[in-house]
Design an enzyme around this catalytic site. Structure first.
Site, PDB file in Angstrom:
ATOM      1  N   TYR A 130      -5.708   7.112   3.973  1.00 12.88           N
ATOM      2  CA  TYR A 130      -5.999   6.064   2.997  1.00 12.88           C
ATOM      3  C   TYR A 130      -5.270   4.761   3.346  1.00 12.88           C
ATOM      4  CZ  TYR A 130      -5.660   2.873  -0.755  1.00 12.88           C
ATOM      5  OH  TYR A 130      -5.678   1.694  -1.441  1.00 12.88           O
ATOM      6  N   GLU A 186       0.826  -1.215   0.000  1.00 16.43           N
ATOM      7  CA  GLU A 186       0.000   0.000   0.000  1.00 16.43           C
ATOM      8  C   GLU A 186       0.858   1.261   0.000  1.00 16.43           C
ATOM      9  OE1 GLU A 186      -3.028   0.451  -0.679  1.00 16.43           O
ATOM     10  OE2 GLU A 186      -3.724  -1.609  -0.629  1.00 16.43           O
ATOM     11  N   ASP A 235      -9.158   5.185  -2.788  1.00 18.55           N
ATOM     12  CA  ASP A 235      -8.091   5.519  -3.737  1.00 18.55           C
ATOM     13  C   ASP A 235      -8.737   5.990  -5.041  1.00 18.55           C
ATOM     14  OD1 ASP A 235      -9.016   3.251  -4.990  1.00 18.55           O
ATOM     15  OD2 ASP A 235      -7.083   2.229  -5.079  1.00 18.55           O
TER      16      ASP A 235
END
Ligand code: SF4
Length: 358
Positions: free
Chosen positions: A129, A46, A147
């Site tokens: 996020y 990520e 995203d």
């Protein structure tokens, strides 16, 4: 925007999870649908995926996992080695924070990542996020990561015309309403996959979409125009002169940039400051790292960063084998490919090598 209550939210999750069970992308950091992946892999991927495509990330991810199989291994790695392994992936603050985060998790958490989005967000380099994505995917917390792919799917499902980035919190709320209590991690990944493979930016494949009959933008014929984006300001150009110093023993002069700021901690071809106006020879000369007879190479090198465009003129000089310079990292020309240079610097190297041979 239509009333969000008009959408049958639980069916979105059920429909999408059934689609994901058949069509999930195979990615090196993923566990198969329904299985829990390794948190270290989820976090690493990520962080790498911020602003970067899965295709670009995959070889870097595999290289990192091979070099540093656990978060303890990554934490113990020399910082310069981590930065060099990251070279080419861009946004180098991510690599600095990645290493700092690994050290905190290794030292303060015994190598086990905290499991909630709130606790994850307190770690270096983990924003809202990434925290939400890791908490959902690795630990099953019903969070609403957002995203670019998910933003697009949400905007279209709801035919939401508010422009990004201002509409982010609205979209996060709409995504939150869709998240199921079970398999929230698979749901987040299913939304990402739908956005990447079906609900694509310019030509959504609505015929193949499991949510087609629930999609407000499809019904309205507006899908391709969404999500709307506020107009970006044009990026300013910054100018620099870079100094290509070729020593008679086959080495060239590199230097390590200061730890903070753009390309912080990365190797560079030494240069002037990066400024708003072009350089004249008299102003640039005092920045030269060694005394030499300089030749300006034809053409310029351009590189786009997120917030600026860098335009570099290259001066080249050949110097004797015993030349020394402050903070120099003399590197054999045939080893530059392994030196861990960021993309902007690789472009300067290619330009210099190409024109020095003229
Ligand atoms: Fe995207 Fe079309 Fe599916 Fe709507 S129907 S979510 S626009 S692919």
């Amino acid at each position: 925007m239509p009333d969000a209550d008009a959408l049958p939210e639980p069916s979105v999750a059920r429909r999408l999870l059934a689609w994901y069970d058949r069509h999930a992308r195979r990615l090196p950091w993923r566990a198969p649908p329904g299985e829990t992946p390794e948190p270290y892999h989820v976090w690493l991927s990520e962080v790498m995926l911020q602003q970067t495509s899965t295709a670009a990330v995959a070889p870097y991810f595999q290289d990192f996992i091979a070099r540093w199989p656990t978060v303890h291994d990554l934490a113990a790695a020399p910082h310069a080695e981590v930065m060099a392994a990251w070279a080419g992936l861009g946004y180098y603050a991510r690599a600095r924070n990645l290493h700092a985060c690994a050290q905190v998790v290794s030292r303060d958490y015994g190598g086990a990542f905290p499991e909630s989005a709130k606790a994850l967000q307190a770690l270096p380099g983990i924003g809202p996020y990434t925290a939400a994505a890791v908490a959902a995917i690795a630990f099953g917390e019903p969070t609403a990561p957002l995203d670019g792919n998910i933003e697009r799917v949400v905007a279209r499902l709801h035919d939401a015309h508010d422009p990004l980035p201002g509409a982010k919190s609205t979209f996060r709320g709409l995504m939150g309403d869709l998240v199921p209590a079970d398999r929230p991690g698979d749901f987040a990944q299913a939304m990402m996959d739908l956005g990447a493979t079906v609900c694509q930016p310019t030509s959504p494949k609505c015929m193949l979409c499991p949510l087609a009959d629930m999609c407000a933008a499809r019904a309205a014929g507006t899908a391709e125009t969404l999500p709307r984006k506020a107009k970006k300001k044009p990026r300013p150009t910054r100018y620099a002169v870079a100094f290509w110093v070729a020593r008679a023993d086959g080495c060239v002069l590199l230097r390590r940039r200061p730890a903070r700021g753009l390309l912080g901690g990365m190797l560079e071809v030494p240069s002037t400051d990066w400024v708003a106006g072009t350089w004249d020879p008299a102003s640039a000369a005092p920045f030269a790292p060694v005394a030499a007879a300089w030749t300006e190479l034809p053409g310029v090198v351009r590189h786009g960063f997120t917030h600026l465009i860098l335009e570099v003129t290259v001066w080249a000089a050949a110097v004797p084998a015993d030349t020394e310079a402050a903070d120099a990292v003399w590197t054999p020309v045939d080893r530059l490919g392994e030196a861990g240079l960021p993309t902007a610097m690789r472009k300067i190297v290619e330009h210099a090598i190409g024109h020095s041979a003229d």
